[in-house]
Motif scaffolding. Structure first.
Motif, short mmCIF file in Angstrom:
data_model
loop_
_atom_site.label_atom_id
_atom_site.label_comp_id
_atom_site.label_asym_id
_atom_site.label_seq_id
_atom_site.Cartn_x
_atom_site.Cartn_y
_atom_site.Cartn_z
N ARG A 148 0.84 -1.20 0.00
CA ARG A 148 0.00 0.00 0.00
C ARG A 148 0.87 1.26 0.00
O ARG A 148 0.61 2.21 -0.74
CB ARG A 148 -0.95 0.00 1.20
CG ARG A 148 -1.88 1.19 1.21
CD ARG A 148 -2.94 1.07 2.28
NE ARG A 148 -2.38 1.20 3.62
CZ ARG A 148 -3.10 1.06 4.73
NH1 ARG A 148 -4.39 0.76 4.67
NH2 ARG A 148 -2.53 1.20 5.91
N ALA A 149 1.92 1.25 0.80
CA ALA A 149 2.84 2.40 0.84
C ALA A 149 3.48 2.62 -0.53
O ALA A 149 3.61 3.76 -0.99
CB ALA A 149 3.89 2.20 1.91
N SER A 169 -7.32 6.58 2.19
CA SER A 169 -6.51 7.33 1.24
C SER A 169 -5.23 7.80 1.92
O SER A 169 -5.11 7.76 3.15
CB SER A 169 -7.30 8.55 0.74
OG SER A 169 -7.44 9.49 1.80
N PRO A 170 -4.25 8.28 1.13
CA PRO A 170 -3.04 8.83 1.76
C PRO A 170 -3.36 9.96 2.75
O PRO A 170 -2.76 10.03 3.81
CB PRO A 170 -2.24 9.36 0.56
CG PRO A 170 -2.69 8.52 -0.59
CD PRO A 170 -4.15 8.25 -0.33
N GLU A 184 -6.10 5.99 -4.44
CA GLU A 184 -7.04 5.08 -3.79
C GLU A 184 -6.66 3.64 -4.10
O GLU A 184 -6.03 3.36 -5.11
CB GLU A 184 -8.47 5.35 -4.23
CG GLU A 184 -8.70 5.25 -5.71
CD GLU A 184 -10.13 5.61 -6.09
OE1 GLU A 184 -10.70 4.88 -6.92
OE2 GLU A 184 -10.66 6.59 -5.56
N ILE A 185 -7.04 2.77 -3.17
CA ILE A 185 -6.77 1.34 -3.30
C ILE A 185 -7.99 0.58 -2.80
O ILE A 185 -8.61 0.96 -1.80
CB ILE A 185 -5.55 0.90 -2.48
CG1 ILE A 185 -4.29 1.58 -3.00
CG2 ILE A 185 -5.39 -0.61 -2.50
CD1 ILE A 185 -3.06 1.27 -2.19
N ALA A 186 -8.31 -0.49 -3.51
CA ALA A 186 -9.39 -1.37 -3.07
C ALA A 186 -8.86 -2.80 -3.10
O ALA A 186 -8.03 -3.16 -3.93
CB ALA A 186 -10.60 -1.24 -3.97
N SER A 187 -9.34 -3.60 -2.17
CA SER A 187 -9.06 -5.04 -2.15
C SER A 187 -10.35 -5.77 -2.50
O SER A 187 -11.40 -5.49 -1.93
CB SER A 187 -8.62 -5.49 -0.75
OG SER A 187 -7.40 -4.90 -0.39
N CYS A 188 -10.27 -6.70 -3.44
CA CYS A 188 -11.41 -7.54 -3.80
C CYS A 188 -11.19 -8.89 -3.15
O CYS A 188 -10.22 -9.59 -3.48
CB CYS A 188 -11.52 -7.67 -5.31
SG CYS A 188 -11.82 -6.11 -6.14
N ILE A 189 -12.07 -9.25 -2.23
CA ILE A 189 -11.88 -10.43 -1.40
C ILE A 189 -13.13 -11.30 -1.47
O ILE A 189 -14.25 -10.80 -1.28
CB ILE A 189 -11.61 -10.03 0.06
CG1 ILE A 189 -10.42 -9.06 0.15
CG2 ILE A 189 -11.38 -11.26 0.92
CD1 ILE A 189 -10.22 -8.46 1.53
#
Length: 79
Positions: A18-19, A71-72, A29-34
């Motif tokens: 992520r960093a 978000s950051p 932005e980041i999303a995880s699909c689980i």
């Protein structure tokens, strides 16, 4: 357990990924699909401050949960 579970390796890798995405690649932005039944990954995402944004229905397969990560700016504020 496989001998590596519970040692924090996945969390450390996820935090560094992520960093890298935010700091090196400039993502906002980041999303995880689980998959819904993947309890270990869900716990990890939630420990990292992610929250379920939506559920994706999939024909004949388990639902996919989309977790939105802070978000950051949110991370900088400690949110």
């Amino acid at each position: 357990m496989n001998g590596f579970e519970g040692r924090g390796y996945a969390r450390e890798a996820a935090i560094r990924a992520r960093a890298c995405a935010y700091d090196t690649l400039g993502w906002n932005e980041i999303a995880s699909c689980i998959y819904e039944g993947n309890h270990s990954s869900i716990r990890l995402a939630e420990r990292m401050g992610a929250h379920v944004e939506r559920r994706m229905k999939r024909d004949g397969r388990p639902d996919m949960l989309v977790y939105r990560h802070p978000s950051p700016a949110e991370l900088a504020l400690g949110l």
